[in-house]
Design an enzyme around this catalytic site. Structure first.
Site, PDB file in Angstrom:
ATOM      1  CB  CYS A  33       6.944  -1.237   1.543  1.00 38.42           C
ATOM      2  SG  CYS A  33       6.743  -2.906   2.506  1.00 38.42           S
ATOM      3  CD  GLN A  78      -1.653   4.055   3.652  1.00 43.84           C
ATOM      4  OE1 GLN A  78      -2.508   3.892   4.260  1.00 43.84           O
ATOM      5  NE2 GLN A  78      -0.776   3.067   3.017  1.00 43.84           N
ATOM      6  CE  LYS A  91      -2.186  -0.637   2.451  1.00 40.43           C
ATOM      7  NZ  LYS A  91      -1.030  -1.085   3.508  1.00 40.43           N
ATOM      8  CG  ASP A 147      -0.349   2.503  -4.744  1.00 36.08           C
ATOM      9  OD1 ASP A 147      -1.495   2.298  -4.326  1.00 36.08           O
ATOM     10  OD2 ASP A 147       0.771   2.288  -4.462  1.00 36.08           O
ATOM     11  CG  HIS A 150       4.113   0.258  -1.065  1.00 37.80           C
ATOM     12  ND1 HIS A 150       4.522  -1.095  -1.670  1.00 37.80           N
ATOM     13  CD2 HIS A 150       3.881   0.206   0.447  1.00 37.80           C
ATOM     14  CE1 HIS A 150       4.122  -1.651  -0.362  1.00 37.80           C
ATOM     15  NE2 HIS A 150       3.781  -1.046   0.535  1.00 37.80           N
TER      16      HIS A 150
END
Lengths: 423, 144
Positions: free
Chosen positions: A380, A218, A241, A215, A138
């Site tokens: 993104c 997600q 999220k 990261d 991302h």
């Protein structure tokens, strides 16, 4: 029992969750669009919907004990401080952090990565030093590192992917000969859904002397995450999220790293003593929380973490794995469709696709008429789209409240796309 | 049921008018909406201050491509001044459909590209921030 799902070794042989019962917890899912259609929300990878308990937590804070944290010597000030720090403890348990002081509240994953890039990066990455990323990051896990290496005259290297979106660890092994300072990569690709082999990458990186930032924006909403077990050094995610309010997010880092890092933002809260020409900084994590934080959002994040721990992330993971497989099977029946990403057993609940001859914006626009919300664009990840030679994709993504009926509505809507555009 | 995707819009999308290349155009500009991946290159031939020929290539959504098809139809024969006076409302009128704020950039990409082509699409190359006047014919201001 749900079928056993092998998601990178995270075998879930668990009681299936009942998404229909859970949906009652999400008020927005009972609303209709202006065309009188029930809301079919398939854009959870962009932001998730919020359960009533989270909405109530935010509402309850403002109605009942709104006061700044770590300041007020009065009852509601003490209550807000206690709730804010309880939220930190919930988040720590949620992602397996051994010590809640290792949790820094941020606005989102983007801010958390910037914090590491500015604070740790500018002290530890110098001229000629390499940082290794992947081709499917991302922009939030790419641009902060671009700025850093431009400033210190360092280098960025990228782990390539296969056409299916699987990381080429054979190439990574070669890149490690550059002795990178940091390897930063996504736990789950927001565009392709690829679940990356975090433990394996961490072991390889550590053996080469690099630190690892993961990261998890997600991943945290969809998989059981245990940072201790993963073995990484930094882990970041966004609250919004993961059923929590916008404006909430967190950085986890090993305590000794946080203690050695200089402050990122400076101001109130992050100090111990201030003189006109010098200051002493607060202990972790408050050293990194300058200014009044988004207290309500942080409290909401704690409640969201408790809500999901109550359900069990292994069950969430199993539910979404079954749903993803169903989606891949059903979508494959749409004429002219191309599905992207790895096989079902290596991905989390994200399904990108294109319909031949139809731009994703048009796909999304037609679906909107049916109350079906999907993302269209580059999500993104422009370099990833470039790598796959795609201008844009449409993307359906799931969460705990997603059902087979949502996917059926998507497939029916795509039938209309095909009819209108005569694919 | 679908107001946006009327037959004539889809017809312009599937079979865009003026889609193609002018080999040595007087004015040329490549415009893009990087956020959507829409891309249009507009090429113009100018004779005696009028647009003698116009063509575009590109890829993108139905709205951006239909808009380019309709706009280029409108441009042929216009003076450069008339072309420069084309407004957003003119293009939206040509499209004749209700455009939501989210799709406005798609609908107006062709106009934006035209404006850049007219202002800075001729030789010598003058790079702009929204696109590039690539491949301009060196002696192109006075064809024929």
């Amino acid at each position: 029992m749900a079928e056993a799902v092998d998601l990178r070794g995270q075998v879930a042989d668990v009681l299936p969750l009942d998404p229909y019962a859970l949906r009652a917890d999400f008020p927005i899912l009972r609303t209709e669009t202006s065309t009188g259609r029930p809301l079919v929300y398939l854009d959870s990878a962009s932001t998730s919907q919020k359960p009533q308990v989270v909405i109530d937590a935010v509402d309850g804070f403002y109605r009942g004990y709104n006061a700044n944290v770590h300041r007020g010597i009065y009852e509601i000030g003490e209550r807000s401080t206690a709730a804010y720090e309880a939220a930190r403890a919930s988040v720590a348990r949620f992602i397996g952090a051994p010590d809640s002081r290792e949790i820094v509240f941020t606005r989102n994953a983007t801010e958390a990565i910037n914090l590491v890039a500015y604070s740790w990066g500018r002290r530890n990455v110098g001229r000629g030093d390499a940082i290794v990323l992947t081709e499917m990051e991302h922009h939030a896990n790419l641009v902060p590192w671009q700025l850093l290496v431009q400033e210190v005259d360092g280098d960025l290297e990228f782990i390539p992917i296969t056409d299916d979106g699987i990381l080429r660890l054979d190439v990574f092994e070669v890149l490690l000969r550059l002795r990178p300072k940091l390897v930063a990569f996504t736990h789950v690709s927001n565009t392709l859904g690829t679940v990356t082999p975090v433990r394996e990458i961490v072991q390889m990186a550590h053996a080469a002397g690099a630190l690892v930032l993961v990261d998890g924006a997600q991943a945290v909403p969809h998989l059981p995450v245990d940072v201790t077990d993963l073995g990484c050094d930094f882990y970041v995610f966004s609250g919004h999220k993961v059923l929590a309010p916008t404006g909430s997010g967190a950085l986890w880092a090993r305590r000794e790293l946080l203690e050695a890092m200089p402050p990122f933002l400076a101001g109130g809260e992050m100090i111990r003593e201030v003189h006109l020409r010098r200051s002493e900084f607060n202990a972790i994590p408050w050293k990194f929380e300058a200014g009044t934080p988004d207290i309500a959002a942080a409290i909401g994040l704690g409640v969201a973490a408790e809500y999901l721990m109550g359900i069990g992330m292994d069950r969430v993971c199993a539910h979404e794995a079954v749903l993803t497989r169903y989606a891949l099977d059903r979508l494959a029946t749409v004429p002219g469709i191309t599905l992207y990403g790895p096989p079902a057993d290596q991905r989390s609940g994200v399904v990108p696709f294109n319909v031949e001859g139809v731009h994703p914006h048009d796909v999304a626009q037609v679906l909107d008429r049916f109350g079906v919300c999907v993302r269209a664009g580059h999500h993104c990840t422009m370099p990833l789209h470039e790598r796959l030679d795609l201008a844009a994709t449409a993307r359906a993504s799931f969460n705990v409240y997603s059902t087979r009926e949502d996917i059926d509505a998507l497939v029916a809507g795509l039938g209309e796309v095909v009819r209108i555009f005569g694919v | 049921m679908d107001d946006l995707y009327r037959d004539y819009i889809l017809e312009h999308y599937r079979h865009p008018h003026n889609f193609g290349v002018i080999e040595t155009p007087d004015l040329r500009w490549e415009g893009a909406n990087p956020l959507c991946g829409d891309r249009i290159t507009m090429m113009l031939d100018v004779r005696d201050g009028r647009i003698a020929d116009v063509a575009f290539t590109g890829r993108g959504c139905a709205i951006s491509q239909a808009s380019a098809s309709l706009l280029t139809d409108e441009l042929r024969g216009k003076t450069l001044d008339e072309a420069a006076r084309m407004s957003a409302d003119d293009v939206l009128d040509l499209l004749g459909i209700e455009i939501s704020p989210a799709r406005l950039k798609c609908a107006l990409l062709s106009l934006d590209t035209l404006e850049h082509a007219l202002a800075e699409g001729g030789p010598p190359a003058s790079p702009g921030d929204a696109g590039t006047p690539a491949g301009v014919d060196a002696g192109g201001t006075e064809p024929d």
